[in-house]
Design an enzyme around this catalytic site. Structure first.
Site, short mmCIF file in Angstrom:
data_model
loop_
_atom_site.label_atom_id
_atom_site.label_comp_id
_atom_site.label_asym_id
_atom_site.label_seq_id
_atom_site.Cartn_x
_atom_site.Cartn_y
_atom_site.Cartn_z
N LEU A 97 0.81 -1.21 0.00
CA LEU A 97 0.00 0.00 0.00
C LEU A 97 0.85 1.27 0.00
CD1 LEU A 97 -2.74 -1.11 2.57
CD2 LEU A 97 -2.72 -1.39 0.07
N GLY A 130 -1.71 6.40 -2.61
CA GLY A 130 -2.86 6.26 -3.51
C GLY A 130 -3.96 5.44 -2.84
N HIS A 131 -3.57 4.30 -2.25
CA HIS A 131 -4.54 3.47 -1.54
C HIS A 131 -5.11 4.23 -0.34
CE1 HIS A 131 -1.75 0.32 -3.32
NE2 HIS A 131 -2.91 -0.08 -3.79
N GLU A 177 -8.74 6.02 -10.36
CA GLU A 177 -8.76 6.34 -11.79
C GLU A 177 -7.42 6.04 -12.45
OE1 GLU A 177 -10.06 10.41 -12.00
OE2 GLU A 177 -12.18 9.83 -11.90
N GLN A 212 -10.03 -0.42 -15.78
CA GLN A 212 -10.54 -1.33 -14.74
C GLN A 212 -11.79 -0.74 -14.07
OE1 GLN A 212 -7.89 -3.42 -11.80
NE2 GLN A 212 -8.58 -1.81 -10.44
N VAL A 263 -3.38 9.55 -7.47
CA VAL A 263 -2.41 10.22 -6.60
C VAL A 263 -1.02 10.01 -7.19
CG1 VAL A 263 -1.41 10.29 -4.28
CG2 VAL A 263 -3.86 9.86 -4.58
N SER A 322 2.26 0.18 -6.75
CA SER A 322 3.02 -0.79 -5.97
C SER A 322 4.24 -1.29 -6.75
CB SER A 322 2.13 -1.99 -5.63
OG SER A 322 0.94 -1.52 -5.02
N ARG A 323 4.14 -1.23 -8.07
CA ARG A 323 5.25 -1.74 -8.89
C ARG A 323 6.43 -0.76 -8.99
NH1 ARG A 323 0.78 -4.04 -11.65
NH2 ARG A 323 0.97 -6.29 -11.96
P1 AMP Z 1 -3.99 -2.30 -6.48
O1 AMP Z 1 -3.56 -2.64 -5.09
O2 AMP Z 1 -2.89 -1.78 -7.34
O3 AMP Z 1 -4.82 -3.38 -7.11
O4 AMP Z 1 -4.97 -1.05 -6.34
C1 AMP Z 1 -6.08 -1.06 -5.47
C2 AMP Z 1 -6.90 0.16 -5.74
O5 AMP Z 1 -6.11 1.33 -5.53
C3 AMP Z 1 -7.39 0.24 -7.22
O6 AMP Z 1 -8.71 0.75 -7.23
C4 AMP Z 1 -6.42 1.20 -7.82
O7 AMP Z 1 -6.93 1.88 -8.95
C5 AMP Z 1 -6.17 2.16 -6.67
N1 AMP Z 1 -4.91 2.87 -6.86
C6 AMP Z 1 -3.68 2.33 -7.08
N2 AMP Z 1 -2.77 3.30 -7.26
C7 AMP Z 1 -3.43 4.48 -7.17
C8 AMP Z 1 -3.05 5.85 -7.28
N3 AMP Z 1 -1.80 6.22 -7.54
N4 AMP Z 1 -4.00 6.80 -7.12
C9 AMP Z 1 -5.30 6.44 -6.86
N5 AMP Z 1 -5.72 5.17 -6.76
C10 AMP Z 1 -4.80 4.20 -6.91
#
Ligand code: AMP
Length: 254
Positions: free
Chosen positions: A34, A37-38, A149, A154, A177, A187-188
């Site tokens: 996390l 963004g999360h 977004e 997705q 974010v 995360s990557r």
């Molecule tokens: P993930 O853990 O990457 O599957 O992401 C979980 C949620 O967090 C998804 O709805 C992503 O779109 C959102 N998310 C990931 N990175 C960001 C970011 N930089 N800004 C806003 N939301 C994000």
């Protein structure tokens, strides 16, 4: 205190209690590792609901590349600390055997949008995403679920699935974010070499300021990026690139 729940049944009985108390529930599904963004999704959920549930599940069915799944960062201890300070109430950390008791026999298939953009480069990816999100939404029984977004395709697919299957949960989009230098948080990103991390800023910069997709592609290739696509649709400019074995996606409003 954030409460960790590893058993889906435990959440379901808790969910029953919350219903009796008439509490509204917000849900933030994640794959862990996390970042801010999360956290922004968690904070939005907290501002709009009585109780916030976050799930952490690295979903194996959405990785078409087994190396990418293996290398996906897993940082549960740090994640729990972050969620505690964000004020999440519950964290669901389900086991893959429980999520896929059917051994992935049942799947959600979307036939149009999921073949475009990232779907064209990651066969089966959105099938895995939609299937796991449907399972998670049914488990969470939330009033609202929050999606970033940053992963706009997705979000559009999940919103469409919720409509198509008459799901009761409202699907709420949240703005991307970014790091101070403009790179969308992901995360990557931690897997980028320091050289590639510096180079990566060119990607959001070009998406934002260069209007011609061919020119963006050319300039990225010149700087050593591998470009999956740069494309405009839905009033946005989308891109997916690779630096080494790390794939980055982003999109901006135009
Ligand atoms: P993930 O853990 O990457 O599957 O992401 C979980 C949620 O967090 C998804 O709805 C992503 O779109 C959102 N998310 C990931 N990175 C960001 C970011 N930089 N800004 C806003 N939301 C994000």
């Amino acid at each position: 205190m954030t409460q960790l729940i590893e058993n889906i049944k435990d959440w379901r009985s808790l969910r029953g209690e919350l219903a009796k108390e008439n509490k509204s529930v917000g849900f933030v599904p994640t794959m862990g590792a996390l970042h801010e963004g999360h956290s922004s999704l968690v904070r939005k959920s907290k501002s709009e609901n009585d109780v916030t549930l976050v799930s952490i599940f690295v979903n194996p069915t959405q990785f078409e590349d087994s190396q990418d799944l293996e290398k996906y960062p897993r940082t549960l201890v740090e994640d729990l600390k972050r969620l505690e300070s964000d004020g999440a109430d519950y964290v669901l950390f389900p086991r893959a055997e429980d999520m896929y008791a059917d051994k992935y026999q049942y799947q959600v298939v979307e036939n149009i949008l999921s073949r475009d953009l990232c779907g064209a480069h990651r066969p089966g990816h959105f099938q895995g995403v939609l299937t796991v999100v449907l399972k998670l939404l049914n488990i969470a029984e939330a009033h609202r679920a929050y999606f970033g977004e940053k992963d706009f395709q997705q979000y559009v697919l999940i919103r469409g699935m919720a409509e198509a299957f008459f799901l009761k949960t409202e699907i709420v989009p949240c703005p991307t974010v970014r790091e101070q230098d403009g790179l969308a948080m992901s995360s990557r990103n931690t897997r980028l070499s320091s050289d590639d991390r510096q180079r990566a800023t060119l990607f959001p910069e070009l998406l934002e300021h260069t209007t011609n997709p061919e020119e963006i592609t050319r300039r990225l290739i010149d700087r050593g990026f591998f470009v999956d696509y740069i494309e405009e649709k839905w009033g946005r400019r989308f891109g997916a690139v690779r630096l080494g074995d790390v794939r980055l996606i982003d999109n901006v409003k135009i």
